[in-house]
Design a protein around this motif. Structure first.
Motif, short mmCIF file in Angstrom:
data_model
loop_
_atom_site.label_atom_id
_atom_site.label_comp_id
_atom_site.label_asym_id
_atom_site.label_seq_id
_atom_site.Cartn_x
_atom_site.Cartn_y
_atom_site.Cartn_z
N UNK A 100 -2.11 -1.26 -14.20
CA UNK A 100 -1.05 -1.32 -14.81
C UNK A 100 0.27 -1.51 -13.96
N UNK A 101 1.43 -1.47 -14.66
CA UNK A 101 2.58 -1.45 -13.98
C UNK A 101 3.05 -0.15 -13.50
N UNK A 102 2.51 0.89 -13.91
CA UNK A 102 2.44 2.07 -13.69
C UNK A 102 1.69 2.73 -12.68
N UNK A 103 0.96 1.73 -12.12
CA UNK A 103 -0.03 2.43 -10.93
C UNK A 103 0.83 2.80 -9.87
N UNK A 104 0.20 3.78 -8.90
CA UNK A 104 1.02 4.38 -8.14
C UNK A 104 0.82 3.22 -6.77
N UNK A 105 2.00 3.41 -6.01
CA UNK A 105 1.98 2.51 -4.69
C UNK A 105 0.77 2.58 -3.81
N UNK A 106 -0.08 3.15 -3.78
CA UNK A 106 -1.18 3.17 -2.96
C UNK A 106 -2.09 1.97 -3.32
N UNK A 107 -1.98 1.44 -4.54
CA UNK A 107 -2.69 0.06 -4.77
C UNK A 107 -2.39 -1.10 -3.84
N UNK A 108 -0.97 -1.22 -3.99
CA UNK A 108 -0.49 -2.43 -2.94
C UNK A 108 -0.72 -2.24 -1.51
N UNK A 109 -0.77 -1.02 -0.86
CA UNK A 109 -1.06 -0.91 0.44
C UNK A 109 -2.42 -1.21 0.43
N UNK A 110 -3.46 -0.53 -0.20
CA UNK A 110 -4.64 -0.66 -0.22
C UNK A 110 -5.11 -2.25 -0.26
N UNK A 111 -4.47 -2.94 -0.73
CA UNK A 111 -4.69 -4.58 -1.10
C UNK A 111 -4.53 -5.12 0.28
N UNK A 112 -3.10 -4.69 0.74
CA UNK A 112 -3.04 -5.11 2.27
C UNK A 112 -4.00 -4.99 3.24
N UNK A 113 -4.49 -3.52 3.23
CA UNK A 113 -5.32 -3.22 4.21
C UNK A 113 -6.55 -3.65 4.07
N UNK A 114 -7.06 -4.20 2.81
CA UNK A 114 -8.56 -4.70 2.61
C UNK A 114 -8.48 -6.34 2.99
N UNK A 115 -7.11 -6.76 3.23
CA UNK A 115 -7.13 -8.06 3.51
C UNK A 115 -7.05 -8.68 2.35
N UNK A 116 -6.83 -8.44 1.16
CA UNK A 116 -6.75 -9.08 -0.08
C UNK A 116 -5.50 -9.53 -0.27
N UNK A 117 -4.37 -8.73 0.02
CA UNK A 117 -2.95 -9.38 -0.07
C UNK A 117 -2.57 -8.92 -1.45
N UNK A 118 -1.11 -8.60 -1.27
CA UNK A 118 -0.47 -8.16 -2.59
C UNK A 118 -0.49 -8.92 -3.73
N UNK A 119 -0.51 -10.24 -3.41
CA UNK A 119 -0.43 -11.41 -4.46
C UNK A 119 -1.71 -11.34 -5.20
#
Length: 492
Positions: free
Chosen positions: A187-206
């Motif tokens: 959801x749009x209310x999810x904490x900012x950790x999720x975007x960082x995790x996507x970066x670190x896991x190589x998935x990308x913010x998109x």
């Protein structure tokens, strides 16, 4: 580094006992202290410009410097009137546990030593408390888990398990190149950790799909389903959903049962960010707010929030033990598994995360639960919920205060609204920002602020404090109204 003689050990022991007595006295009388005070510029400079120590100094001299320059200027989480962000206060028992753990200096990454068994035990206790023990199919009856530095790391590890489990190929070996984009939904209310995790896991913010929420801050099911269908039609690979069990802004809880059904239907991994909300399971009166959490594939939460443990104490629980192990297991000649000796049992916790070196943080959990029990923790969580309800009613009843978001749990978002005259949104935001800063600088309370999805700036009171009393919240309301009137006259 150790005291060089018997006499020196005796001197060290005397000084250590004095420091311990001072520390206990500070905790005992914390209500009498300022909640927070800014560090004077002179002290900042003294610390920042101090040269690297070359010669030895006495423990007494170093402690005196610590007591005067550092301890008075911490972030004030332990005070009964500290309700900023979402933080626990620490406890005397956990303090002693940390001292013992530091002295033992145990490595809790490999082997089946006593500290490893302690961590396994507390993880089982927590899985039972959250209802995950035995939830789901028989092969998942014994969940896995690991203690972490906090929910950010626990969430990251949970998403890594999901990626490995749902990729459909050996993503650890092959990587992501040349494959369909792997997508995560939140959801749009999810904490900012999720975007960082996507970066670190190589998935990308998109690859993180943000889905709109309803008026209560919960992810909307129909738009979520439409987004998944549209992504699949484009050849993308949806693989995980992040459900919120207490959003950071105002504590909203997604419909966890509905999301479990959706994940089953869509073959998605259901990960729950329960940073503070998951522990509501310990309070029987309010546990139903977490219905469905026990059926998540993985859950991340913090014990340094609503269980009052010291920083850093987070936890990840994974329902499928084999999937957890498969996401991180590694072999090395210098860490050879054996049926005997120190490494008997293999890499244990080193094979459940990315850290090989791990300290004995499980001891603080084990000691606190052993001394105080789960029932007391549940009662204190329920007390915080009742205090949040009390504060909400005080806000609703006051003509100069207005609720800005529905209270789902223990977070109250409101603001000061001066009576009698219309004000623009920008003026109200400026007024309330100044109120938050002045309340903090008063040293009487620690609160925070946030900007909600509506665009309005809110005074945010997050109650995870086991030392608070109802009269503390009455005093807060009076102080905010007084400050609000002053700022209204000055700024508006």
């Amino acid at each position: 580094m150790d005291p060089p003689s018997e006499a020196a050990w005796e001197d060290f022991s005397a000084e250590a006992h004095r420091i311990l007595d001072d520390t206990i006295a500070q905790m005992q009388h914390v209500r009498e202290q300022a909640v927070w005070q800014p560090m004077p510029a002179a002290i900042q400079a003294a610390i920042a410009e101090a040269p690297a120590p070359i010669a030895e100094r006495s423990l007494g001299a170093v402690y005196a410097e610590l007591a005067s320059r550092v301890l008075p200027y911490t972030s004030a989480n332990r005070h009964p009137r500290a309700w900023g962000w979402v933080r626990g206060q620490g406890t005397p028992v956990a303090m002693l546990a940390d001292m013992i753990a530091s002295a033992a200096n145990a490595h809790v990454g490999a082997g089946f030593t006593a500290p490893v068994h302690i961590e396994e035990t507390v993880l089982r206790w927590l899985a039972e408390a959250l209802g995950m023990q035995g939830a789901g199919a028989a092969e998942h009856a014994q969940p896995s888990g690991i203690l972490t530095s906090g929910a950010t790391m626990a969430n990251l590890l949970g998403l890594a398990v999901a990626r490995a489990a749902k990729a459909g190929y050996d993503v650890r070996q092959e990587g992501l190149s040349g494959r369909p984009r792997m997508l995560v939904y939140a959801s749009t209310e999810t904490h900012g950790w999720a975007a960082k995790a996507m970066e670190l896991l190589g998935l990308g913010r998109r690859s993180l799909r943000s889905v709109a929420v309803d008026a209560a801050g919960r992810v909307q099911i129909e738009p979520l389903l439409r987004q998944i269908a549209a992504d699949r039609a484009q050849g993308e690979q949806p693989f995980a959903l992040i459900a919120n069990a207490g959003t950071v802004n105002f504590g909203a809880v997604d419909d966890l049962r509905a999301l479990r059904a959706l994940c089953d239907e869509q073959d998605l991994w259901m990960h729950v960010d329960g940073a503070f909300g998951a522990l509501l399971k310990l309070a029987p009166r309010y546990a139903s707010l977490m219905d469905g959490l026990e059926r998540a594939d993985s859950v991340a939460f913090d014990l340094h929030k609503w269980m009052s443990l010291p920083f850093e104490t987070g936890c990840l629980l994974v329902r499928d033990r084999a999937a957890h192990h498969a996401a991180f297991a590694a072999e090395a000649a210098y860490m050879e598994w054996s049926t005997r000796g120190v490494l008997s049992g293999g890499l244990s916790f080193a094979n459940r995360g990315i850290e090989s070196s791990r300290g004995f943080k499980a001891l603080r959990v084990w000691m606190q639960l052993s001394v105080h029990g789960l029932r007391k923790h549940g009662a204190l969580i329920a007390q915080n919920m009742e205090q949040a309800e009390h504060l909400e009613q005080r806000v609703l009843q006051h003509p100069e205060l207005a609720m800005l978001a529905p209270r789902a749990m223990n977070i109250v978002c409101f603001r000061y609204v001066p009576a009698g005259h219309a004000r623009t949104a920008a003026q109200l935001d400026a007024c309330n920002r100044e109120v938050v800063l002045r309340v903090q600088e008063s040293g009487r309370f620690l609160i925070s602020g946030t900007t909600l999805a509506s665009g309005d700036y809110a005074i945010r009171v997050s109650i995870t404090n086991h030392r608070s009393r109802l009269e503390d919240f009455d005093a807060l309301v009076e102080w905010i109204v007084e400050e609000g009137r002053g700022q209204s006259a000055r700024l508006l």
